[in-house]
Every structure is written in C-alpha cells, then in structure tokens.
Design a protein around this motif. Structure first.
Motif, PDB file in Angstrom:
ATOM      1  N   GLN A 204       6.502  72.874  86.866  1.00 27.23           N
ATOM      2  CA  GLN A 204       5.868  72.460  85.755  1.00 27.23           C
ATOM      3  C   GLN A 204       6.911  71.621  84.909  1.00 27.23           C
ATOM      4  OE1 GLN A 204       5.622  76.408  84.792  1.00 27.23           O
ATOM      5  NE2 GLN A 204       3.779  76.810  86.440  1.00 27.23           N
ATOM      6  N   ARG A 205       6.128  71.019  83.619  1.00 26.48           N
ATOM      7  CA  ARG A 205       6.949  70.099  83.091  1.00 26.48           C
ATOM      8  C   ARG A 205       8.197  70.734  82.366  1.00 26.48           C
ATOM      9  NH1 ARG A 205       6.210  65.498  82.033  1.00 26.48           N
ATOM     10  NH2 ARG A 205       4.388  65.437  83.014  1.00 26.48           N
ATOM     11  N   LEU A 206       9.383  70.181  82.716  1.00 29.65           N
ATOM     12  CA  LEU A 206      10.844  70.381  82.066  1.00 29.65           C
ATOM     13  C   LEU A 206      11.107  69.064  81.428  1.00 29.65           C
ATOM     14  CD1 LEU A 206      12.226  72.184  85.133  1.00 29.65           C
ATOM     15  CD2 LEU A 206      11.704  73.032  82.973  1.00 29.65           C
ATOM     16  N   ILE A 209      13.739  66.184  82.939  1.00 32.91           N
ATOM     17  CA  ILE A 209      13.835  65.956  84.332  1.00 32.91           C
ATOM     18  C   ILE A 209      12.619  65.580  84.836  1.00 32.91           C
ATOM     19  CG2 ILE A 209      13.460  67.533  86.402  1.00 32.91           C
ATOM     20  CD1 ILE A 209      15.158  69.691  84.932  1.00 32.91           C
ATOM     21  N   HIS A 210      11.428  65.704  84.115  1.00 34.06           N
ATOM     22  CA  HIS A 210      10.082  65.222  84.678  1.00 34.06           C
ATOM     23  C   HIS A 210       9.423  64.282  84.066  1.00 34.06           C
ATOM     24  CE1 HIS A 210       9.419  69.141  86.727  1.00 34.06           C
ATOM     25  NE2 HIS A 210       9.985  68.409  87.669  1.00 34.06           N
ATOM     26  N   LEU A 211       9.118  63.138  85.080  1.00 33.32           N
ATOM     27  CA  LEU A 211       8.443  61.847  84.334  1.00 33.32           C
ATOM     28  C   LEU A 211       7.193  62.115  83.898  1.00 33.32           C
ATOM     29  CD1 LEU A 211      10.014  59.612  87.029  1.00 33.32           C
ATOM     30  CD2 LEU A 211      10.873  59.590  84.805  1.00 33.32           C
ATOM     31  N   ASP A 212       6.672  61.093  83.161  1.00 34.35           N
ATOM     32  CA  ASP A 212       5.281  61.139  82.568  1.00 34.35           C
ATOM     33  C   ASP A 212       4.495  60.524  83.713  1.00 34.35           C
ATOM     34  OD1 ASP A 212       2.976  61.724  81.361  1.00 34.35           O
ATOM     35  OD2 ASP A 212       3.168  59.925  79.692  1.00 34.35           O
ATOM     36  N   ASP A 213       4.437  61.101  84.959  1.00 31.33           N
ATOM     37  CA  ASP A 213       3.756  60.514  86.043  1.00 31.33           C
ATOM     38  C   ASP A 213       2.901  61.405  86.760  1.00 31.33           C
ATOM     39  OD1 ASP A 213       4.972  58.069  88.581  1.00 31.33           O
ATOM     40  OD2 ASP A 213       3.279  59.503  88.999  1.00 31.33           O
ATOM     41  N   ALA A 290      25.685  78.059  89.138  1.00 27.73           N
ATOM     42  CA  ALA A 290      24.332  78.419  88.421  1.00 27.73           C
ATOM     43  C   ALA A 290      23.767  79.625  89.183  1.00 27.73           C
ATOM     44  CB  ALA A 290      23.318  77.282  88.837  1.00 27.73           C
ATOM     45  N   PRO A 291      23.435  80.333  88.190  1.00 28.47           N
ATOM     46  CA  PRO A 291      22.653  81.852  88.497  1.00 28.47           C
ATOM     47  C   PRO A 291      21.330  81.453  89.598  1.00 28.47           C
ATOM     48  CG  PRO A 291      22.528  81.684  86.362  1.00 28.47           C
ATOM     49  CD  PRO A 291      23.047  80.413  86.668  1.00 28.47           C
ATOM     50  N   ALA A 292      20.936  82.237  90.528  1.00 28.21           N
ATOM     51  CA  ALA A 292      19.696  81.929  91.325  1.00 28.21           C
ATOM     52  C   ALA A 292      18.564  81.433  90.660  1.00 28.21           C
ATOM     53  CB  ALA A 292      19.632  83.238  92.590  1.00 28.21           C
ATOM     54  N   ALA A 293      18.275  82.250  89.497  1.00 28.76           N
ATOM     55  CA  ALA A 293      17.120  81.906  88.727  1.00 28.76           C
ATOM     56  C   ALA A 293      17.113  80.395  88.121  1.00 28.76           C
ATOM     57  CB  ALA A 293      17.163  82.865  87.688  1.00 28.76           C
ATOM     58  N   ALA A 294      18.415  80.006  88.042  1.00 25.95           N
ATOM     59  CA  ALA A 294      18.277  78.501  87.398  1.00 25.95           C
ATOM     60  C   ALA A 294      18.490  77.355  88.536  1.00 25.95           C
ATOM     61  CB  ALA A 294      19.315  78.498  86.254  1.00 25.95           C
ATOM     62  N   ILE A 295      18.545  77.806  89.624  1.00 27.36           N
ATOM     63  CA  ILE A 295      19.085  76.679  90.660  1.00 27.36           C
ATOM     64  C   ILE A 295      18.010  75.572  90.891  1.00 27.36           C
ATOM     65  CG2 ILE A 295      18.364  77.834  92.886  1.00 27.36           C
ATOM     66  CD1 ILE A 295      21.663  76.049  91.966  1.00 27.36           C
ATOM     67  N   GLU A 296      16.869  76.037  90.938  1.00 29.83           N
ATOM     68  CA  GLU A 296      15.909  74.987  91.146  1.00 29.83           C
ATOM     69  C   GLU A 296      15.889  73.933  89.851  1.00 29.83           C
ATOM     70  OE1 GLU A 296      14.391  78.001  92.037  1.00 29.83           O
ATOM     71  OE2 GLU A 296      13.532  77.567  93.895  1.00 29.83           O
ATOM     72  N   THR A 297      15.983  74.389  88.657  1.00 30.98           N
ATOM     73  CA  THR A 297      16.045  73.439  87.453  1.00 30.98           C
ATOM     74  C   THR A 297      17.106  72.549  87.424  1.00 30.98           C
ATOM     75  OG1 THR A 297      14.842  75.259  86.268  1.00 30.98           O
ATOM     76  CG2 THR A 297      16.135  73.597  85.005  1.00 30.98           C
ATOM     77  N   ALA A 340      19.068  69.626  82.249  1.00 25.71           N
ATOM     78  CA  ALA A 340      18.527  70.979  82.576  1.00 25.71           C
ATOM     79  C   ALA A 340      18.307  71.734  81.539  1.00 25.71           C
ATOM     80  CB  ALA A 340      19.671  71.682  83.613  1.00 25.71           C
ATOM     81  N   GLY A 341      18.796  71.419  80.406  1.00 24.72           N
ATOM     82  CA  GLY A 341      18.852  72.330  79.096  1.00 24.72           C
ATOM     83  C   GLY A 341      19.537  73.366  79.157  1.00 24.72           C
TER      84      GLY A 341
END
Ligand code: SRM
Ligand code: SF4
Length: 587
Positions: A204-206, A209-213, A290-297, A340-341
């Motif tokens: 989902q949009r972050l 990180i994510h482009l307008d693509d 990074a904690p597990a909950a944040a790693i993907e971001t 990553a914010g």
C-alpha cells in the motif's frame, strides 16, 4: 557519483536504461521476438529476457570454427530459477531434472545463490520449459536483470532452532515483497490471465517509497539501476556470505527464540573490473536494527533509495555499494530513515560469525528426522563415468520424494529423512559412485568455482572445467605439508565479476588474462574480511610451485589453530611476497 532520479527529463538516458523504459514493463521487444522462428534474440530483447530469468548464451568453444565457416553462433538460453532460502520441493526438482534432460544440456547446476541453472535451452523451447516450471510451483521471474534476485538464507534445516525458521520465513516474504508486479511474465510465457500476483499489505502507498506508477509502485518503469541482492542469516551462521550482499539481515530473537527484529547490513558486493580502479569489492556495513513489524518498510526504503539515487549513467558504478561508499553510511542511513518515515534502532551487538560452515553428511534435524548434505563439485549435477550423481539423485527423489535445500556453497541437502531410510539412501549413493562427505577433504568440501567457459559470455579464463585439477594439485601440496585436516576455502572465477565470491576466500583465483589468474589471499574464514591480491598474473602450471613457499611459511609460522586466511592477513602481503621471492632465488 551522479545521482539520477529515474524520471529526470533533463538527463539523456543511457541505452541500458532506455531499453527498460521502452519495454512497457518488461514486454517488448521480447514478446514480439519470442514468437518469431529465429535462433536468438536481439540485444534489447536479451536485456529484457534477463528479467524473465534467462540469459542468451552461445557455445564459446565453437565460436571460432563457426565463424570460419561463415555460420552463426550456436545460441541457447540459460534459465535460472527462484528458490528463496534455497528451498526446492521434491516435485519441482523432478520437473527441473526432466526438463534439463529433454530441453537443456542434461545438467542442472546449483548456484552460489541457492538457485538452479539450466543451460542449453533453445529459444523455441523457452515457453514450454517456463510453463512447466510455473505449473510445478516454480518460477524464473526476476532471477536476473536490474531487480531483486533470489533471497538467500542458511540452508541448515534445524527444525528446533527458531532463528533458522525465521530466516527461511523472511527469505520467502522478502522475495515476494520485492517481486515485480507487471503481468508481462505470465502474458509472455504462461498465457494465463488467471495467475494471481500477491498484493501484499506492505505494498500500500507509503510516502517516498512508492512511485506514482500504477503497475510498478516500487520499481517504476525503469526498474533498478543494477542487480540487487538480499540475504538473511542467523547470528552464528554466515554460510550466505552476508557481507557480500546489497542488503544483509541478521535475525535477532529473545531468549525463547521469538523474533525481535533484524540487524541490517547494506552495501556489500563483489564485482570489479580489471584495470578499473574505481571498481572494487566491498563489505556491507551495519545500518541499524529494525523490529520485525517494520522490516518490510525499511527494506523497501533501502531499495527505493538505490532506485532514486543509484548511478544510472555508468553501469560500472551502479551497484548500491558505490552509493553507500560515496555517501558514507551516516548519510545513507539518514536518507533511508527519511524514505521509511521512521528512525532505525541501534545495531544489536552480536559476536563474530564462526568460520565457514557447511552442512554436509548425515545430521539430526532436531525433530526426530535426519538431513543429508551432499557435496556437489561446482554445483554441477550430471553423470560421469565414475560418478552417476544425477541418476542417484533421481532415484532418491523417486523413492523418497525428499524436499531439497540448496546451499550457498553449490551443495545440496536432502531434508526430512526418516532414519529408517538412511541405509537405503546411502546404498543408492554408494552404488552410483557418489562420494559421501566423509570421503572428501575439508578443502574439497568448501571449494567452489563459477561456470565460466564455455557458456559464460564474460569469462576471460576457464574456471569450472579446470577447477577439479587445480584443486587436486593444491590439495596434494596442502597434504604433503601435513595440513590434510586443516580447512582452506578455495574459490575460482573466470573473470573479476566474482560469481563464486573469490574475494571472500582464503585462496581466491580470478581469471585475469587468458590462461592467467590473479591470486587473492587473506580473507577471513568467517567471511567478514576481504582478501587482497598477492599476484596479478599467475599461469595455472606455475601455481603450486608459487604457493609452496607460502604454504610452508604458514605451516611453520602459524599460531595454534590459526587459519591460512588469518595468517596471510597477520603477516601481510610484503612478507608473503618475500617468501615467494626467496624461494625462487634459491632454485
Ligand atoms: Fe554472477 C554475471 C553466473 C552469482 C556477480 N553471473 C553472471 C553471468 C550471468 C554472465 C553474464 O552476465 O552474461 C554468469 C552466467 C554464467 C553461466 O554460464 O551460467 C553468472 N553468478 C553466476 C552463478 C551461476 C555462479 C555460480 O557458480 O553459481 C551465480 C548465480 C547466482 C544466482 O542464482 O542468482 C552467480 N554473480 C554471483 C555472485 C555471488 C552472489 O550473488 O552471492 C556475484 C558477486 C556478488 C555481487 O553481485 O556483487 C556475481 N555476475 C556477477 C557480476 C558482477 C556484478 C557487479 O556488481 O559488477 C556479473 C556481471 C554483471 O552483472 O555485469 C555476473
Ligand atoms: Fe562468468 Fe565471470 Fe561470473 Fe565466472 S565470475 S560466471 S566468468 S561472469
């Protein structure tokens, strides 16, 4: 280094970048050419083909003869599969082996990133082969090209050690997370609109990180400046060579084995080019925790930083290691945090990794079952007059349907073995002349070489084909000095790209000129220090003579338990060179 955002209209795109943009998300000109009755693809199609998991190659042994006869090269395609953490279900192995026999050159090759390569597939057979792989739940998607490659993890199937399970689980999650989202792979090869591409919540949009693509929110239509490699490991196992990765994660658990998060390393890489001093291998550096909950971001943020700031003007400077190197780790960390914010936490202290592990032989899995690690010379699965490895693996697969773990050392582990099957499996291996690991010296167990000639278009020298002889000679010398039982990590490549990670070997041989090799020594046996060049141009027939005084010096002067790599680092290159010179002068 220039940092070029992918969409900067002011900068003229180099050809390698323009091809990606023009491809319409990895379709053209590949789609058009794939259905034409030709033997090979055009150069732009070859670049796009890589993202679909295949390289166009030709038999370099035959080039000259064919040229003299005015004939075109003997083209074929190499296919590479994606096996996160090296996991291969039994059925997929059966399928790949059968496809290699029917459409390839009859061999499979376990790679240094825990995947399989199949060589020698004709262009016209690509759709059939890829379809069959996908049907058996395999894929070749994004195993090559400027994109995230196979995600590595320690292969040991220790079912009672939670950290290993976490590493395997996250290898799969990150592999999925960083896959391209374009449907072109399925359109081209599978002709099946029903194939579902997982939409992960993390996609989902972050902001940043994510482009307008709409198609590729993470990669955009230009994908990455260069290939991108990730591995995950556990604190006491560096079998994946974690410091050689663009991103290396180290699992951190609490005392009960619950996942806390990951130590993150960034900016490793092996590739270099001879006589281009601005290219060099680099070890990855600690970025933080990074904690597990944040790693993907955080992982997506790192990738997006490389996407936006990696060098798109000069492919030789385009790997993320050069960005980290040029900016320095502090600036790199700041920008990642901005993307990553969130702020990264401090690195969790861990002890140094133990020296080069392999998982060969019979071992308990920790759940009542056994695993069996088999050493595969250069990862090549084939039958020879003395060793019918391919047949033995097929029989074991047919009779016991065992899942497989591919190893970063080009070896293979059969997992989940009922102890009652042990003698039958041993019998199959013995009757087919397959050496059990106990029959092999520590040197052979740890060694690896890249394919080089005749398939690799970039090879300057031989590697895989000469390596057994080179290894035998080095091993004989090592043994004559009474060092039989002392491990030594020897790796060879046919060019400086470093596919067998020779700069992390205790003794690395790197093709420099036809028939000549650079000799690298001094890497740490646990993979946390790079080797240095001892000699620039060494013909193979002079190698053991040149090494003899160095090995003798090691034998005489080493501290108790000191490994060759550590010894070379301690005494330094000038003293090693002096020893070699003194010995030549005495002749
Ligand atoms: Fe590699 C290119 C084989 C692991 C660095 N590598 C190639 C190509 C595809 C040649 C080409 O571009 O035309 C080789 C195909 C040879 C053939 O006939 O099969 C090739 N690389 C391999 C494999 C099969 C070697 C092996 O013995 O197993 C490995 C496949 C891994 C996989 O399953 O994905 C392989 N290559 C590596 C590694 C090791 C790793 O990833 O852990 C490295 C060094 C790490 C790194 O990337 O920094 C590596 N390969 C390269 C490079 C240099 C990249 C660079 O940054 O300069 C190239 C050339 C390039 O990208 O321009 C290359
Ligand atoms: Fe080819 Fe060089 Fe890689 Fe060996 S190291 S496979 S010669 S690119």
């Amino acid at each position: 280094m220039t940092a070029v955002p992918p969409t900067d209209p002011q900068v003229r795109l180099p050809r390698s970048e323009a091809v990606k943009v023009a491809s319409d998300y990895l379709r053209e000109p590949l789609a058009t050419e794939a259905v034409q009755p030709t033997s090979h693809f055009s150069e732009p199609a070859v670049q796009i083909l890589k993202f679909h998991g295949s390289y166009q190659q030709d038999d370099r042994d035959k080039r000259q003869e064919l040229r003299q006869q005015g004939l075109e090269r003997e083209f074929s395609m190499m296919l590479r599969t994606r096996q996160p953490g090296g996991q291969v279900p039994a059925l997929l192995y059966r399928t790949l082996a059968a496809l290699a026999d029917r459409y390839g050159n009859g061999t499979l090759r376990v790679t240094t990133r825990q995947t399989f390569q199949m060589h020698g597939v004709l262009k016209g057979h690509l759709p059939t082969v890829i379809q069959e792989i996908v049907r058996q739940m395999g894929t070749t998607l994004a195993t090559c090209g400027d994109i995230n490659r196979n995600v590595m993890a320690p292969p040991a199937p220790f079912r009672n050690r939670p950290a290993y399970r976490h590493a395997q689980e996250y290898a799969r999650r990150l592999s999925d997370l960083l896959l391209p989202r374009t449907r072109s792979y399925y359109e081209l090869w599978i002709d099946d609109q029903e194939v579902e591409i997982p939409v992960l919540p993390e996609l989902q949009r972050l902001p940043k990180i994510h482009l307008d693509d709409p198609v590729e929110p993470l990669y955009g239509n230009q994908y990455l400046p260069r290939k991108f490699k990730c591995a995950i490991t556990v604190p006491d196992d560096n079998s994946v060579d974690i410091y050689s990765q663009d991103i290396g994660l180290i699992v951190v658990t609490d005392a009960k084995g619950n996942l806390q998060g990951f130590n993150i390393l960034v900016g490793g890489g092996m590739g270099r080019t001879h006589n281009k001093e601005e290219t060099f291998p680099l070890l990855a550096q600690p970025l933080g925790f990074a904690p597990a909950a944040a790693i993907e971001t955080v992982i997506q943020a790192i990738l997006a930083v490389q996407r936006d700031h990696g060098n798109r003007q000069d492919r030789r400077q385009a790997r993320m290691k050069y960005l980290v190197h040029t900016w320095g780790i502090r600036k790199f960390r700041q920008v990642v945090q901005d993307y990553a914010g969130q702020k990264l936490k401090p690195w969790h202290k861990i002890p140094p990794f133990p020296a080069g592990l392999n998982y060969l032989g019979w071992q308990p899995q920790g759940d009542g079952k056994l695993f069996l690690g088999l050493s595969i010379a250069n990862g090549r699965i084939r039958d020879t007059a003395t060793c019918q490895l391919k047949t033995a693996l097929r029989l074991i697969n047919e009779q016991f349907a065992l899942p497989i773990q591919l190893c970063p050392t080009q070896d293979l582990i059969f997992t989940d073995i009922d102890p009652a099957w042990r003698s039958k499996i041993t019998n199959i291996l013995q009757t087919h002349g397959v050496p059990l690991p106990d029959d092999l010296s520590p040197l052979t167990q740890l060694a690896m070489a890249c394919p080089a000639l005749p398939t690799c278009g970039l090879a300057i020298t031989e590697s895989e084909r000469v390596f057994p002889d080179v290894l035998r000679e080095v091993e004989t010398l090592w043994g004559e000095l009474g060092l039989h039982d002392t491990p030594l990590i020897v790796r060879m490549t046919g060019c400086p790209n470093g596919c067998a990670r020779p700069y992390l070997a205790e003794l690395g041989l790197v093709g420099s000129l036809p028939g000549q090799y650079q000799v690298w020594v001094g890497a740490s046996p646990n993979g946390d220090r790079l080797a240095q060049v001892l000699w620039e141009k060494m013909p193979l027939d002079g190698l053991t003579q040149a090494l003899k005084p160095i090995f003798t010096f090691y034998k005489q002067e080493r501290y108790s338990g000191e490994r060759f790599g550590d010894f070379c680092q301690r005494v330094g290159l000038p003293r090693l060179q002096q020893q070699a010179l003194a010995s030549t002068a005495a002749l």
